[in-house]
Design a protein around this motif. Structure first.
Motif, PDB file in Angstrom:
ATOM      1  N   GLU A  43       1.696  76.558  22.263  1.00  0.00           N
ATOM      2  CA  GLU A  43       1.676  78.231  22.934  1.00  0.00           C
ATOM      3  C   GLU A  43       0.548  77.295  23.630  1.00  0.00           C
ATOM      4  O   GLU A  43      -0.040  77.145  23.581  1.00  0.00           O
ATOM      5  CB  GLU A  43       1.285  78.463  21.539  1.00  0.00           C
ATOM      6  CG  GLU A  43       0.342  80.129  21.982  1.00  0.00           C
ATOM      7  CD  GLU A  43       0.302  81.265  20.637  1.00  0.00           C
ATOM      8  OE1 GLU A  43       0.497  81.275  19.520  1.00  0.00           O
ATOM      9  OE2 GLU A  43      -0.276  81.690  20.660  1.00  0.00           O
ATOM     10  N   GLU A  98       5.998  80.540  21.811  1.00  0.00           N
ATOM     11  CA  GLU A  98       5.426  81.544  22.122  1.00  0.00           C
ATOM     12  C   GLU A  98       5.862  81.679  24.027  1.00  0.00           C
ATOM     13  O   GLU A  98       4.571  81.762  24.496  1.00  0.00           O
ATOM     14  CB  GLU A  98       4.270  82.268  22.153  1.00  0.00           C
ATOM     15  CG  GLU A  98       4.657  82.788  20.793  1.00  0.00           C
ATOM     16  CD  GLU A  98       3.396  83.931  20.359  1.00  0.00           C
ATOM     17  OE1 GLU A  98       3.641  84.923  21.233  1.00  0.00           O
ATOM     18  OE2 GLU A  98       2.880  84.332  19.172  1.00  0.00           O
ATOM     19  N   ILE A 113      -7.119  78.508   2.332  1.00  0.00           N
ATOM     20  CA  ILE A 113      -6.172  80.119   3.267  1.00  0.00           C
ATOM     21  C   ILE A 113      -4.667  78.589   3.506  1.00  0.00           C
ATOM     22  O   ILE A 113      -5.076  78.164   3.912  1.00  0.00           O
ATOM     23  CB  ILE A 113      -6.734  79.811   4.459  1.00  0.00           C
ATOM     24  CG1 ILE A 113      -8.260  80.495   4.772  1.00  0.00           C
ATOM     25  CG2 ILE A 113      -5.513  81.166   5.027  1.00  0.00           C
ATOM     26  CD1 ILE A 113      -8.627  80.515   5.406  1.00  0.00           C
ATOM     27  N   ALA A 169       4.301  89.474  13.169  1.00  0.00           N
ATOM     28  CA  ALA A 169       2.899  89.970  14.303  1.00  0.00           C
ATOM     29  C   ALA A 169       2.078  88.723  14.293  1.00  0.00           C
ATOM     30  O   ALA A 169       2.719  87.734  13.766  1.00  0.00           O
ATOM     31  CB  ALA A 169       2.469  90.499  13.202  1.00  0.00           C
ATOM     32  N   ASN A 170       1.649  88.409  14.779  1.00  0.00           N
ATOM     33  CA  ASN A 170      -0.391  88.175  15.382  1.00  0.00           C
ATOM     34  C   ASN A 170      -0.777  88.028  13.375  1.00  0.00           C
ATOM     35  O   ASN A 170      -0.663  88.335  12.919  1.00  0.00           O
ATOM     36  CB  ASN A 170      -1.042  88.989  15.796  1.00  0.00           C
ATOM     37  CG  ASN A 170      -1.568  88.168  16.627  1.00  0.00           C
ATOM     38  OD1 ASN A 170      -1.440  86.889  16.835  1.00  0.00           O
ATOM     39  ND2 ASN A 170      -2.314  88.848  17.576  1.00  0.00           N
ATOM     40  N   GLY A 171      -0.841  85.916  13.266  1.00  0.00           N
ATOM     41  CA  GLY A 171      -1.333  85.673  12.295  1.00  0.00           C
ATOM     42  C   GLY A 171      -0.400  85.842  11.312  1.00  0.00           C
ATOM     43  O   GLY A 171      -0.854  85.265   9.804  1.00  0.00           O
ATOM     44  N   ALA A 172       1.222  85.851  11.414  1.00  0.00           N
ATOM     45  CA  ALA A 172       2.239  85.736  10.226  1.00  0.00           C
ATOM     46  C   ALA A 172       2.149  84.595   9.761  1.00  0.00           C
ATOM     47  O   ALA A 172       3.009  84.642   9.039  1.00  0.00           O
ATOM     48  CB  ALA A 172       3.394  86.155  10.492  1.00  0.00           C
ATOM     49  N   GLY A 173       2.577  83.430  10.812  1.00  0.00           N
ATOM     50  CA  GLY A 173       2.352  82.014  10.314  1.00  0.00           C
ATOM     51  C   GLY A 173       3.447  81.132  10.887  1.00  0.00           C
ATOM     52  O   GLY A 173       3.948  80.345  10.999  1.00  0.00           O
ATOM     53  N   LYS A 174       3.319  82.126  12.176  1.00  0.00           N
ATOM     54  CA  LYS A 174       4.563  81.543  12.756  1.00  0.00           C
ATOM     55  C   LYS A 174       4.503  79.855  13.979  1.00  0.00           C
ATOM     56  O   LYS A 174       4.577  79.329  13.454  1.00  0.00           O
ATOM     57  CB  LYS A 174       5.145  81.965  14.440  1.00  0.00           C
ATOM     58  CG  LYS A 174       5.558  83.482  13.719  1.00  0.00           C
ATOM     59  CD  LYS A 174       5.603  84.228  15.047  1.00  0.00           C
ATOM     60  CE  LYS A 174       4.744  84.674  16.260  1.00  0.00           C
ATOM     61  NZ  LYS A 174       3.562  85.791  15.638  1.00  0.00           N
ATOM     62  N   THR A 208       2.069  77.889  12.740  1.00  0.00           N
ATOM     63  CA  THR A 208       1.949  76.881  11.264  1.00  0.00           C
ATOM     64  C   THR A 208       3.100  76.459  11.033  1.00  0.00           C
ATOM     65  O   THR A 208       2.822  74.963  10.576  1.00  0.00           O
ATOM     66  CB  THR A 208       0.333  77.967  10.268  1.00  0.00           C
ATOM     67  OG1 THR A 208      -0.052  78.082  10.703  1.00  0.00           O
ATOM     68  CG2 THR A 208       0.752  76.810   9.270  1.00  0.00           C
TER      69      THR A 208
HETATM   70  P1  ATP Z   1      -0.031  83.836  16.739  1.00  0.00           P
HETATM   71  O1  ATP Z   1       1.341  84.937  17.098  1.00  0.00           O
HETATM   72  O2  ATP Z   1      -1.170  84.893  16.622  1.00  0.00           O
HETATM   73  O3  ATP Z   1      -0.035  82.842  16.828  1.00  0.00           O
HETATM   74  P2  ATP Z   1       1.394  83.244  14.375  1.00  0.00           P
HETATM   75  O4  ATP Z   1       1.801  84.077  13.537  1.00  0.00           O
HETATM   76  O5  ATP Z   1       1.492  81.963  14.997  1.00  0.00           O
HETATM   77  O6  ATP Z   1       0.211  83.867  15.331  1.00  0.00           O
HETATM   78  P3  ATP Z   1      -0.334  81.496  12.676  1.00  0.00           P
HETATM   79  O7  ATP Z   1      -1.079  81.205  13.909  1.00  0.00           O
HETATM   80  O8  ATP Z   1       0.455  80.474  12.062  1.00  0.00           O
HETATM   81  O9  ATP Z   1       0.533  82.671  12.904  1.00  0.00           O
HETATM   82  O10 ATP Z   1      -1.620  82.280  11.393  1.00  0.00           O
HETATM   83  C1  ATP Z   1      -1.782  81.999  10.152  1.00  0.00           C
HETATM   84  C2  ATP Z   1      -2.558  82.451   9.358  1.00  0.00           C
HETATM   85  O11 ATP Z   1      -3.267  81.223   9.266  1.00  0.00           O
HETATM   86  C3  ATP Z   1      -3.393  83.322  10.531  1.00  0.00           C
HETATM   87  O12 ATP Z   1      -4.031  83.679   9.681  1.00  0.00           O
HETATM   88  C4  ATP Z   1      -4.375  82.293  10.876  1.00  0.00           C
HETATM   89  O13 ATP Z   1      -5.371  83.501  10.586  1.00  0.00           O
HETATM   90  C5  ATP Z   1      -4.955  80.771   9.764  1.00  0.00           C
HETATM   91  N1  ATP Z   1      -5.108  79.755  10.421  1.00  0.00           N
HETATM   92  C6  ATP Z   1      -4.517  79.405  11.733  1.00  0.00           C
HETATM   93  N2  ATP Z   1      -4.574  78.471  12.259  1.00  0.00           N
HETATM   94  C7  ATP Z   1      -5.654  78.398  11.731  1.00  0.00           C
HETATM   95  C8  ATP Z   1      -6.960  77.619  11.523  1.00  0.00           C
HETATM   96  N3  ATP Z   1      -7.201  76.236  12.274  1.00  0.00           N
HETATM   97  N4  ATP Z   1      -7.715  77.605  10.231  1.00  0.00           N
HETATM   98  C9  ATP Z   1      -7.678  78.228   9.794  1.00  0.00           C
HETATM   99  N5  ATP Z   1      -7.467  78.992   9.520  1.00  0.00           N
HETATM  100  C10 ATP Z   1      -5.913  79.123  10.575  1.00  0.00           C
END
Ligand code: ATP
Length: 235
Positions: A83, A160, A14, A35-40, A42
Motif C-alpha cells: 500500500e 489497495e 493486539i 473497512a479500514n483497520g479490518a486486517g487486510k 496484515t
Molecule cells: P487499512 O485499509 O487501513 O490498511 P486494514 O484492513 O489493512 O486497514 P490492518 O492495517 O491490517 O487493516 O490493521 C488491522 C489492525 O491491526 C488494526 O486494528 C490496526 O490498528 C492494527 N495494526 C496494524 N498495524 C499495526 C502495527 N504496526 N502495530 C500495532 N497495531 C497495528
C-alpha cells in the motif's frame, strides 16, 4: 495454490487476525474487502512473511511457508505490491524495475521482461530515465506493479492499488491487473477498500471484519449480497 489455515497474527498484545482461513486456486483473481483497520494489510504481511502469524499455517503449493523469511517467500514466486506504492523516489524508472528483479536467478531474461512491462504500461517507457519520485500517483502505482512483475511472480499480492487515484486511472490499473492475470496466468490476491471495482474484477471474494472472515463467495454473488451492498457498496 495458497492456503491460509486458521491464522492468528498479532502486533504485540493486539490480535489483528483471528482464525483467518483463505484458499486461492491457481489462476484466480481473489479479492479481500473490508473497512479500514479490518486486517487486510496484515493478511498480506502474514503471507509475505513480514508479520508472520503466531498461530495457524500457510501453505503455498502444498508446502508450509509460515516460518520462512520474506526473501525466501519472494523466491518461491510470491510478490507483494505494498500500500502507498513505496517505490524508490531517487532512482530512475528503469532502476526501480531492475530492483524488482534483484532476487531472480535468470538475469538473462530481465531485458525481455522490461519490454513486457513497457508493453503493459507504455507511459513507463516514456519516463524510463525519470526519477520515481517525479511520477504522478497513478504512474507510481504502475511502477510499483511493474517492479513486482519483474520478479516473475506466480502469485501477486496487491494492497489497495486504487488508493488515492482518480477514477479513470483506477479503471486503467484494474484493466491491466486483469490483463496480467489473463495473459500470463499470474494468480492475483487483491486487497481493496474499493469493493465495487474489486468485486467486478475478481472471480471470488472474502469479506473481513475486525480480523475475521465473515463472508466468502463468488464475486458476482457478493455484488448482489444485501449486507455487502449496504456495508461496502453504499447502496
Ligand atoms: P487499512 O485499509 O487501513 O490498511 P486494514 O484492513 O489493512 O486497514 P490492518 O492495517 O491490517 O487493516 O490493521 C488491522 C489492525 O491491526 C488494526 O486494528 C490496526 O490498528 C492494527 N495494526 C496494524 N498495524 C499495526 C502495527 N504496526 N502495530 C500495532 N497495531 C497495528
Amino acid at each position: 495454490m495458497l492456503r491460509l489455515q486458521n491464522i492468528q497474527t498479532y502486533y504485540g498484545n493486539i490480535q489483528a487476525l483471528k482464525d483467518v482461513t483463505i484458499d486461492i486456486e491457481e489462476g484466480e483473481i481473489v479479492t479481500l474487502i473490508g473497512a479500514n483497520g479490518a486486517g487486510k494489510t496484515t493478511t498480506l504481511m502474514s503471507i509475505s512473511g513480514i508479520t508472520p502469524p503466531r498461530r495457524g499455517e500457510i501453505f503455498f503449493r502444498g508446502s508450509p511457508i509460515h516460518q520462512m523469511k520474506p526473501e525466501a517467500i519472494v523466491k518461491l514466486g510470491i510478490c507483494q505490491v505494498p500500500e502507498g506504492r513505496r517505490i524508490f523516489p531517487d532512482m530512475s524508472v528503469v532502476e526501480n524495475l531492475e530492483m524488482g528483479a534483484f532476487l531472480r536467478n535468470d538475469k538473462a531474461n530481465i531485458k525481455s521482461d522490461l519490454e513486457m512491462v513497457f508493453d503493459l504500461f507504455p507511459i513507463l517507457e516514456q519516463r524510463r530515465t525519470q526519477s520515481g519520485g517525479t511520477l504522478s500517483g497513478g504512474e507510481q502505482q504502475m511502477l510499483a506493479i511493474s517492479r513486482a512483475l519483474m520478479a516473475r511472480p506466480r502469485l501477486l499480492l496487491l494492497d489497495e492499488p486504487s488508493l488515492g487515484l482518480a477514477p479513470l486511472i483506477i479503471q486503467q490499473i484494474f484493466e491491466i491487473i486483469k490483463k496480467i492475470n489473463q495473459e500470463s496466468g499470474t494468480t492475483i490476491f487483491l486487497v481493496e477498500q474499493n469493493a465495487n471495482q474489486a468485486l467486478k474484477l475478481a472471480n471470488r471474494g472474502y469479506v473481513m471484519e475486525n480480523g475475521r472472515i465473515t463472508l466468502v463467495d463468488d464475486a458476482s454473488a457478493l455484488l448482489e449480497n444485501d449486507d455487502v451492498r449496504k456495508a461496502y457498496l453504499g447502496l
